[in-house]
Design a protein around this motif. Structure first.
Motif, PDB file in Angstrom:
ATOM      1  N   ALA A 143       0.860  -1.195   0.000  1.00 20.39           N
ATOM      2  CA  ALA A 143       0.000   0.000   0.000  1.00 20.39           C
ATOM      3  C   ALA A 143       0.888   1.234   0.000  1.00 20.39           C
ATOM      4  CB  ALA A 143      -0.906   0.014   1.226  1.00 20.39           C
ATOM      5  N   VAL A 144       0.253   2.379  -0.159  1.00 22.68           N
ATOM      6  CA  VAL A 144       0.926   3.646   0.094  1.00 22.68           C
ATOM      7  C   VAL A 144       0.674   4.002   1.556  1.00 22.68           C
ATOM      8  CG1 VAL A 144       1.120   6.084  -0.500  1.00 22.68           C
ATOM      9  CG2 VAL A 144       0.635   4.406  -2.285  1.00 22.68           C
ATOM     10  N   TYR A 145       1.735   4.272   2.270  1.00 20.40           N
ATOM     11  CA  TYR A 145       1.648   4.563   3.696  1.00 20.40           C
ATOM     12  C   TYR A 145       1.800   6.064   3.917  1.00 20.40           C
ATOM     13  CZ  TYR A 145       1.768  -0.357   4.907  1.00 20.40           C
ATOM     14  OH  TYR A 145       1.451  -1.686   5.041  1.00 20.40           O
ATOM     15  N   TYR A 146       0.901   6.614   4.728  1.00 15.82           N
ATOM     16  CA  TYR A 146       0.899   8.044   5.032  1.00 15.82           C
ATOM     17  C   TYR A 146       1.021   8.245   6.534  1.00 15.82           C
ATOM     18  CZ  TYR A 146      -1.185   8.558   0.363  1.00 15.82           C
ATOM     19  OH  TYR A 146      -1.434   8.524  -0.985  1.00 15.82           O
ATOM     20  N   CYS A 147       1.841   9.195   6.925  1.00 13.90           N
ATOM     21  CA  CYS A 147       1.848   9.570   8.335  1.00 13.90           C
ATOM     22  C   CYS A 147       0.888  10.748   8.539  1.00 13.90           C
ATOM     23  CB  CYS A 147       3.244   9.931   8.809  1.00 13.90           C
ATOM     24  SG  CYS A 147       3.986  11.366   8.024  1.00 13.90           S
ATOM     25  N   ASN A 148       0.394  10.829   9.738  1.00 13.33           N
ATOM     26  CA  ASN A 148      -0.515  11.908  10.124  1.00 13.33           C
ATOM     27  C   ASN A 148      -0.125  12.406  11.498  1.00 13.33           C
ATOM     28  OD1 ASN A 148      -3.269  12.465  11.827  1.00 13.33           O
ATOM     29  ND2 ASN A 148      -3.370  13.317   9.765  1.00 13.33           N
ATOM     30  N   VAL A 149      -0.038  13.697  11.637  1.00 16.43           N
ATOM     31  CA  VAL A 149       0.335  14.307  12.919  1.00 16.43           C
ATOM     32  C   VAL A 149      -0.691  15.376  13.277  1.00 16.43           C
ATOM     33  CG1 VAL A 149       2.070  15.651  14.145  1.00 16.43           C
ATOM     34  CG2 VAL A 149       2.784  13.850  12.568  1.00 16.43           C
ATOM     35  N   ARG A 150      -1.154  15.334  14.514  1.00 13.66           N
ATOM     36  CA  ARG A 150      -2.104  16.334  15.009  1.00 13.66           C
ATOM     37  C   ARG A 150      -1.525  16.988  16.255  1.00 13.66           C
ATOM     38  NH1 ARG A 150      -6.522  13.538  16.840  1.00 13.66           N
ATOM     39  NH2 ARG A 150      -5.678  11.484  16.339  1.00 13.66           N
ATOM     40  N   GLY A 151      -1.667  18.320  16.320  1.00 16.91           N
ATOM     41  CA  GLY A 151      -1.129  19.017  17.468  1.00 16.91           C
ATOM     42  C   GLY A 151      -1.521  20.471  17.477  1.00 16.91           C
ATOM     43  N   ILE A 152      -0.655  21.289  18.093  1.00 19.11           N
ATOM     44  CA  ILE A 152      -0.890  22.718  18.203  1.00 19.11           C
ATOM     45  C   ILE A 152       0.336  23.460  17.671  1.00 19.11           C
ATOM     46  CG2 ILE A 152      -1.399  24.633  19.769  1.00 19.11           C
ATOM     47  CD1 ILE A 152      -2.490  22.671  21.763  1.00 19.11           C
ATOM     48  N   THR A 153       0.107  24.509  16.904  1.00  9.92           N
ATOM     49  CA  THR A 153       1.217  25.319  16.435  1.00  9.92           C
ATOM     50  C   THR A 153       1.643  26.288  17.529  1.00  9.92           C
ATOM     51  OG1 THR A 153      -0.121  27.127  15.554  1.00  9.92           O
ATOM     52  CG2 THR A 153       0.220  25.216  14.120  1.00  9.92           C
ATOM     53  N   ILE A 154       2.747  26.962  17.286  1.00  9.61           N
ATOM     54  CA  ILE A 154       3.250  27.923  18.261  1.00  9.61           C
ATOM     55  C   ILE A 154       2.314  29.128  18.390  1.00  9.61           C
ATOM     56  CG2 ILE A 154       5.647  27.250  18.002  1.00  9.61           C
ATOM     57  CD1 ILE A 154       6.042  29.574  16.096  1.00  9.61           C
ATOM     58  N   ARG A 155       1.391  29.269  17.457  1.00  9.45           N
ATOM     59  CA  ARG A 155       0.389  30.338  17.548  1.00  9.45           C
ATOM     60  C   ARG A 155      -0.881  29.859  18.252  1.00  9.45           C
ATOM     61  NH1 ARG A 155       0.475  33.878  11.940  1.00  9.45           N
ATOM     62  NH2 ARG A 155       2.671  34.486  12.038  1.00  9.45           N
ATOM     63  N   GLY A 156      -0.838  28.612  18.753  1.00  9.60           N
ATOM     64  CA  GLY A 156      -1.990  28.112  19.482  1.00  9.60           C
ATOM     65  C   GLY A 156      -3.110  27.606  18.607  1.00  9.60           C
ATOM     66  N   VAL A 157      -2.800  27.283  17.354  1.00  9.24           N
ATOM     67  CA  VAL A 157      -3.813  26.802  16.409  1.00  9.24           C
ATOM     68  C   VAL A 157      -3.668  25.297  16.251  1.00  9.24           C
ATOM     69  CG1 VAL A 157      -4.663  26.955  14.039  1.00  9.24           C
ATOM     70  CG2 VAL A 157      -3.781  28.997  15.200  1.00  9.24           C
ATOM     71  N   ASP A 158      -4.799  24.605  16.345  1.00  3.28           N
ATOM     72  CA  ASP A 158      -4.782  23.165  16.101  1.00  3.28           C
ATOM     73  C   ASP A 158      -4.399  22.880  14.647  1.00  3.28           C
ATOM     74  OD1 ASP A 158      -7.649  22.251  18.190  1.00  3.28           O
ATOM     75  OD2 ASP A 158      -5.550  22.614  18.673  1.00  3.28           O
ATOM     76  N   PHE A 159      -3.650  21.843  14.444  1.00  2.00           N
ATOM     77  CA  PHE A 159      -3.317  21.443  13.082  1.00  2.00           C
ATOM     78  C   PHE A 159      -3.409  19.940  12.933  1.00  2.00           C
ATOM     79  CE2 PHE A 159       0.735  19.253  13.296  1.00  2.00           C
ATOM     80  CZ  PHE A 159       1.259  19.660  14.515  1.00  2.00           C
ATOM     81  N   GLY A 160      -3.594  19.522  11.700  1.00  2.00           N
ATOM     82  CA  GLY A 160      -3.531  18.121  11.325  1.00  2.00           C
ATOM     83  C   GLY A 160      -2.874  18.050   9.962  1.00  2.00           C
ATOM     84  N   SER A 161      -1.761  17.377   9.873  1.00  2.00           N
ATOM     85  CA  SER A 161      -1.005  17.346   8.622  1.00  2.00           C
ATOM     86  C   SER A 161      -0.741  15.913   8.192  1.00  2.00           C
ATOM     87  CB  SER A 161       0.342  18.071   8.784  1.00  2.00           C
ATOM     88  OG  SER A 161       0.146  19.440   9.034  1.00  2.00           O
ATOM     89  N   TRP A 162      -0.633  15.753   6.873  1.00  2.00           N
ATOM     90  CA  TRP A 162      -0.346  14.463   6.270  1.00  2.00           C
ATOM     91  C   TRP A 162       1.018  14.497   5.573  1.00  2.00           C
ATOM     92  CZ3 TRP A 162      -3.358  10.189   6.838  1.00  2.00           C
ATOM     93  CH2 TRP A 162      -4.675  10.376   7.278  1.00  2.00           C
ATOM     94  N   GLY A 163       1.698  13.363   5.617  1.00  2.00           N
ATOM     95  CA  GLY A 163       2.904  13.208   4.821  1.00  2.00           C
ATOM     96  C   GLY A 163       2.558  12.981   3.367  1.00  2.00           C
ATOM     97  N   GLN A 164       3.583  12.941   2.532  1.00  2.00           N
ATOM     98  CA  GLN A 164       3.363  12.840   1.099  1.00  2.00           C
ATOM     99  C   GLN A 164       3.053  11.412   0.641  1.00  2.00           C
ATOM    100  OE1 GLN A 164       6.305  12.803   2.512  1.00  2.00           O
ATOM    101  NE2 GLN A 164       7.834  11.709   1.273  1.00  2.00           N
ATOM    102  N   GLY A 165       3.249  10.458   1.525  1.00  2.00           N
ATOM    103  CA  GLY A 165       3.000   9.066   1.186  1.00  2.00           C
ATOM    104  C   GLY A 165       4.258   8.382   0.704  1.00  2.00           C
ATOM    105  N   THR A 166       4.410   7.118   1.081  1.00  2.00           N
ATOM    106  CA  THR A 166       5.546   6.331   0.620  1.00  2.00           C
ATOM    107  C   THR A 166       5.045   4.916   0.275  1.00  2.00           C
ATOM    108  OG1 THR A 166       7.812   5.612   1.141  1.00  2.00           O
ATOM    109  CG2 THR A 166       6.238   5.580   2.950  1.00  2.00           C
TER     110      THR A 166
END
Length: 120
Positions: free
Chosen positions: A91-114
């Motif tokens: 399969a194509v594997y993707y990482c996902n990270v959820r957290g808070i930026t230094i500005r206090g904003v929630d984020f959720g980001s995906w990797g490009q896939g491998t």
């Protein structure tokens, strides 16, 4: 803005091992959860493994006992050690990270896939 860069995919024979890495960079203040998902053509993206800030980990039943997720909180990096690989792990594997930026904003980001291909 948060960027994720994945590495470590490739072609491996059944029974072999691979380790995926996903490094986060940018304005990360803290991370709630880091996980790995995979997507096969014609199927929905599925959760493979996840690690939360509380130290909990969860795995898909299909990978329990074979895959291990770990993280380096200093480097904002998550790893997926995959052992005893099977053709159905392809399969194509993707990482996902959820957290808070230094500005206090929630984020959720995906990797490009491998791409991970398990084949003899």
């Amino acid at each position: 803005q948060v960027q994720l860069v994945e590495s470590g995919g490739g072609l491996v024979q059944p029974g072999g091992s691979l380790t995926l890495s996903c490094a986060g960079s940018g304005s990360i203040f803290s991370i709630y959860a880091m996980g790995w998902y995979r997507h096969e053509p014609g199927k929905q993206r599925e959760l493979v493994a996840i690690s939360t800030s509380g130290g909990n980990t969860n795995y898909a039943d299909s990978v329990k006992g074979r895959f291990t997720i770990s993280r380096d909180n200093v480097k904002n990096t998550v790893y997926l050690q995959m052992n005893s690989l099977k053709p159905e792990d392809t399969a194509v594997y993707y990482c996902n990270v959820r957290g808070i930026t230094i500005r206090g904003v929630d984020f959720g980001s995906w990797g490009q896939g491998t791409q991970v291909t398990v084949s003899s």
